[in-house]
Write an enzyme that holds these catalytic residues in place. Sequence first.
Site, mmCIF file in Angstrom:
data_model
loop_
_atom_site.group_PDB
_atom_site.id
_atom_site.type_symbol
_atom_site.label_atom_id
_atom_site.label_comp_id
_atom_site.label_asym_id
_atom_site.label_seq_id
_atom_site.Cartn_x
_atom_site.Cartn_y
_atom_site.Cartn_z
ATOM 1 N N ASN A 33 29.326 46.230 35.937
ATOM 2 C CA ASN A 33 29.442 47.044 37.159
ATOM 3 C C ASN A 33 30.035 48.416 36.855
ATOM 4 O OD1 ASN A 33 32.151 46.557 36.750
ATOM 5 N ND2 ASN A 33 32.595 45.903 38.828
ATOM 6 N N LYS A 90 39.529 38.311 41.639
ATOM 7 C CA LYS A 90 38.168 37.923 42.038
ATOM 8 C C LYS A 90 37.218 37.961 40.844
ATOM 9 C CE LYS A 90 38.046 39.405 46.875
ATOM 10 N NZ LYS A 90 37.583 40.471 47.774
ATOM 11 N N TYR A 144 46.019 39.427 36.157
ATOM 12 C CA TYR A 144 45.218 39.247 34.940
ATOM 13 C C TYR A 144 45.517 37.886 34.303
ATOM 14 C CZ TYR A 144 43.253 40.462 30.313
ATOM 15 O OH TYR A 144 42.524 40.494 29.131
#
Length: 310
Positions: A33, A90, A144
């Site tokens: 992305n 996510k 993380y």
Amino acid sequence: MKKILVTGGAGFLGSHLCERLLNEGNEVICLDNYFTGQKKNVTHLLENPYFELIRHDVTMPFFIEVDEIYNLACPASPIHYQYNPIKTIKTSVAGAINMLGLAKRINAKILQASTSEVYGDPKIHPQPESYWGHVNPIGTRACYDEGKRCAETLFVSYHQKNNVRIKLIRIFNTYGPRMHPNDGRVVSNFIVQALQGRDITIYGDGLQTRSFQYVDDLLEGMTKLMATGDDFTGPVNVGNPGEFTMIELAEMVIKLTGSQSKIVFEPLPSDDPMQRKPDITLAKKVLDWEPKIKLEEGLGRTIDFFKTIV
Ligand code: NAD
Ligand code: UDP
């Protein structure tokens, strides 16, 4: 010829992995992305008819027929993964669910790029895979660390309940060409600062340690892990046990660049681990792997790369 999906393929590690898999004669689909990765990391591969680049976010389902999946999508540098912690979680968790669902549906083998951060600020040194870690679940690194820990849990659950063929690799600090000059990680920061003659910023007293692995060594371990039999899932540590303080790293970078930069000390970010070093007994045994490139040599190659861009 295998068909292989690499998520996060336009990032630092992913772009090297795509290149290596293509060179080994595979067909590679790179999905990204572009949050921290860049198209220019893989534009040199676009002429190869066996390479395909797709803009996609792993938090959304994706369907394709492949033999293997390397799941690398996730920002790795503290400043980037802390920029939007919810999105980081996510990416790790929904991303893992989507890629595991895909692997289950098409019966693909899937490797998860996990991390030494699952050990948190470790109280056992060096860290073996059997160590459960010491992680602050509400700290600045939690998005993380806990995201990656949850991803490991998902992988193991899909393996146990759905027979998905999984591989968990715990990657220790890796550096090399194509690191983003502004991604804030220590190796790229020090090299860029040294090449530009700016102050070298050590956070804290500089006595904290890390073990730095050159990208080529990592890729060797990663592809060897993917090639292991279905009964071996990992997790397996892949890192270079050479351990250095940040002061030692700064001095080495200054020496190798011949820079006039001065070292300055800045505040240590919260939850910054004090020490880190992989126990690679398992990787040696199961993968017949150990790192070959010493820090000085790898830094030299990385400095040559940064000289072309800064
Ligand atoms: P990187 O930031 O250069 O690469 C990550 C890539 O994932 C980027 O191209 C980014 O655009 C892409 N990405 C991020 N979120 C995404 C999303 N939601 N959907 C699709 N793509 C997305 O970092 P890297 O150093 O190449 O790390 C690659 C992987 O290896 C990461 O999963 C990281 O956690 C893991 N890892 C890296 C290190 C290291 O030292 N480099 C250490 C341990 C683990
Ligand atoms: N660090 C530093 N100066 C910098 C960037 C990082 O001293 O300009 C320190 C950081 O505080 C940490 C170590 O270097 O102790 C490694 O940081 P990095 O972000 O590369 O990786 P991680 O902390 O995730 O292992």
